[in-house]
Motif scaffolding. Sequence first.
Motif, PDB file in Angstrom:
ATOM      1  N   ARG A 219      -2.149   4.383 -70.194  1.00  0.00           N
ATOM      2  CA  ARG A 219      -2.034   5.562 -71.057  1.00  0.00           C
ATOM      3  C   ARG A 219      -1.679   6.828 -70.286  1.00  0.00           C
ATOM      4  O   ARG A 219      -0.998   7.706 -70.823  1.00  0.00           O
ATOM      5  CB  ARG A 219      -3.335   5.764 -71.836  1.00  0.00           C
ATOM      6  N   VAL A 220      -2.149   6.954 -69.049  1.00  0.00           N
ATOM      7  CA  VAL A 220      -1.829   8.160 -68.277  1.00  0.00           C
ATOM      8  C   VAL A 220      -0.481   8.046 -67.582  1.00  0.00           C
ATOM      9  O   VAL A 220      -0.049   8.980 -66.894  1.00  0.00           O
ATOM     10  CB  VAL A 220      -2.926   8.468 -67.238  1.00  0.00           C
ATOM     11  N   GLY A 221       0.183   6.919 -67.734  1.00  0.00           N
ATOM     12  CA  GLY A 221       1.519   6.756 -67.180  1.00  0.00           C
ATOM     13  C   GLY A 221       1.579   6.223 -65.771  1.00  0.00           C
ATOM     14  O   GLY A 221       2.667   6.120 -65.186  1.00  0.00           O
TER      15      GLY A 221
ATOM     16  N   ALA B  91       4.922   4.548 -64.039  1.00  0.00           N
ATOM     17  CA  ALA B  91       5.494   5.264 -62.901  1.00  0.00           C
ATOM     18  C   ALA B  91       5.611   4.347 -61.689  1.00  0.00           C
ATOM     19  O   ALA B  91       6.608   4.389 -60.951  1.00  0.00           O
ATOM     20  CB  ALA B  91       4.629   6.474 -62.569  1.00  0.00           C
ATOM     21  N   LEU B  92       4.610   3.510 -61.470  1.00  0.00           N
ATOM     22  CA  LEU B  92       4.674   2.567 -60.359  1.00  0.00           C
ATOM     23  C   LEU B  92       5.763   1.528 -60.596  1.00  0.00           C
ATOM     24  O   LEU B  92       6.444   1.093 -59.658  1.00  0.00           O
ATOM     25  CB  LEU B  92       3.321   1.879 -60.169  1.00  0.00           C
ATOM     26  N   SER B  93       5.923   1.121 -61.843  1.00  0.00           N
ATOM     27  CA  SER B  93       6.978   0.156 -62.170  1.00  0.00           C
ATOM     28  C   SER B  93       8.349   0.710 -61.812  1.00  0.00           C
ATOM     29  O   SER B  93       9.186   0.024 -61.208  1.00  0.00           O
ATOM     30  CB  SER B  93       6.918  -0.200 -63.658  1.00  0.00           C
TER      31      SER B  93
ATOM     32  N   ALA C 284       2.757  12.111 -59.896  1.00  0.00           N
ATOM     33  CA  ALA C 284       3.281  12.394 -61.239  1.00  0.00           C
ATOM     34  C   ALA C 284       2.246  12.060 -62.312  1.00  0.00           C
ATOM     35  O   ALA C 284       2.067  12.811 -63.282  1.00  0.00           O
ATOM     36  CB  ALA C 284       4.563  11.596 -61.468  1.00  0.00           C
ATOM     37  N   ALA C 285       1.561  10.945 -62.149  1.00  0.00           N
ATOM     38  CA  ALA C 285       0.527  10.576 -63.114  1.00  0.00           C
ATOM     39  C   ALA C 285      -0.623  11.579 -63.089  1.00  0.00           C
ATOM     40  O   ALA C 285      -1.205  11.911 -64.123  1.00  0.00           O
ATOM     41  CB  ALA C 285       0.014   9.169 -62.817  1.00  0.00           C
ATOM     42  N   ARG C 286      -0.955  12.085 -61.910  1.00  0.00           N
ATOM     43  CA  ARG C 286      -2.054  13.039 -61.783  1.00  0.00           C
ATOM     44  C   ARG C 286      -1.737  14.350 -62.520  1.00  0.00           C
ATOM     45  O   ARG C 286      -2.639  14.997 -63.066  1.00  0.00           O
ATOM     46  CB  ARG C 286      -2.354  13.312 -60.305  1.00  0.00           C
ATOM     47  N   VAL C 287      -0.479  14.747 -62.520  1.00  0.00           N
ATOM     48  CA  VAL C 287      -0.094  15.966 -63.239  1.00  0.00           C
ATOM     49  C   VAL C 287      -0.504  15.869 -64.703  1.00  0.00           C
ATOM     50  O   VAL C 287      -1.115  16.785 -65.261  1.00  0.00           O
ATOM     51  CB  VAL C 287       1.428  16.213 -63.123  1.00  0.00           C
ATOM     52  N   GLY C 288      -0.180  14.754 -65.344  1.00  0.00           N
ATOM     53  CA  GLY C 288      -0.530  14.583 -66.749  1.00  0.00           C
ATOM     54  C   GLY C 288      -2.031  14.539 -66.975  1.00  0.00           C
ATOM     55  O   GLY C 288      -2.541  15.091 -67.950  1.00  0.00           O
ATOM     56  N   VAL C 289      -2.755  13.889 -66.055  1.00  0.00           N
ATOM     57  CA  VAL C 289      -4.211  13.795 -66.185  1.00  0.00           C
ATOM     58  C   VAL C 289      -4.845  15.175 -66.081  1.00  0.00           C
ATOM     59  O   VAL C 289      -5.717  15.539 -66.883  1.00  0.00           O
ATOM     60  CB  VAL C 289      -4.789  12.856 -65.119  1.00  0.00           C
TER      61      VAL C 289
END
Length: 319
Positions: free
Chosen positions: A70-72, A76-78, A153-158
């Motif tokens: 859900r947080v992407g 992103a890793l894919s 990048a995922a941390r930005v959304g979190v």
Amino acid sequence: MIFAVGVPRRWESASDLGGCGCLTSVSEPESRGTFYVDATGWSRGLSVEVGGRDVVSHVGTAVVRLLADRVGLTGALSEALVGTRQFPLHDRGRVLTDIAVGIADGGTRIKDIATLGDQGELFGAVASVPTAWRALKEIDAERLPAVTAARAAARVGVWEQIVARHGRIPPCKVAGRDLGDRIVIRLDASLVLSHSDKEHAARTFKKTFGHHPIMAWCDNTGELLAIKLRAGNAGANTAADNIEVLDAAIAQLPAPYRKKILVTVDGAGSTHALVAHVAKLNEDPDRQVYYAVGFDLDERGRQAVGKVPGRVLSRLPEN
């Protein structure tokens, strides 16, 4: 409260469950091997209730796995690992997050990913242990920066969601004092014991055997921002390693939060070189980086402090 995970057979709708209290899935079994098409397809139709029948163990892992999706992070890793293999059966982002989920569930070895594989009714097709090892080996020096960028990048959304819900990133408190919007990065080295001759494992200063990684934690959120794996005989005060991990940790912070930082390190890691590097970071006019380092004040140091003239001490800032 105990959450149970239901194991559906092939229901057409949630109403066919007969009101059972469980975490269930209405996805078709044939879709389990299509992670390279849709890495989050496994979670369609899942819901959480208390109780249930046809339950499976390790229900909490489903929530952690779903959070990564859900947080992407999974996606992103894919994207970061596209092309590592021409026709991968298992999406590489899915494999990496499954390894992380296994660790969060208490796993200590790569082979513990099999715990998720044992719950195929819930998680679908999970990578085998050899596939997990291959996925890790595919992350070479060329791919690693992309993986690092995916985490950031995922941390930005979190962090955006944290601010949206709570109004700000949680502040750090020292001696009951709120440090406000300052982000605190804590550098620390820690011994990780190994009971076999694994890569980079060596005898430690405590006469044990294993690794001596340096880690950078965000005290505001409790996140591990960066880590450097090192041999067990590596020094805690190796300035170059501390500087490398600090720079990597700052890069993991969302850009708006890199402006006011406090770096802390205990006496084992405090060096002139590290302090000089922190001071140099302040050459950026838009950035304020402070440091708090530990120092062993021995008898020699006490005598030196006692010789400092009072007029000099009176000019020191209160903070």
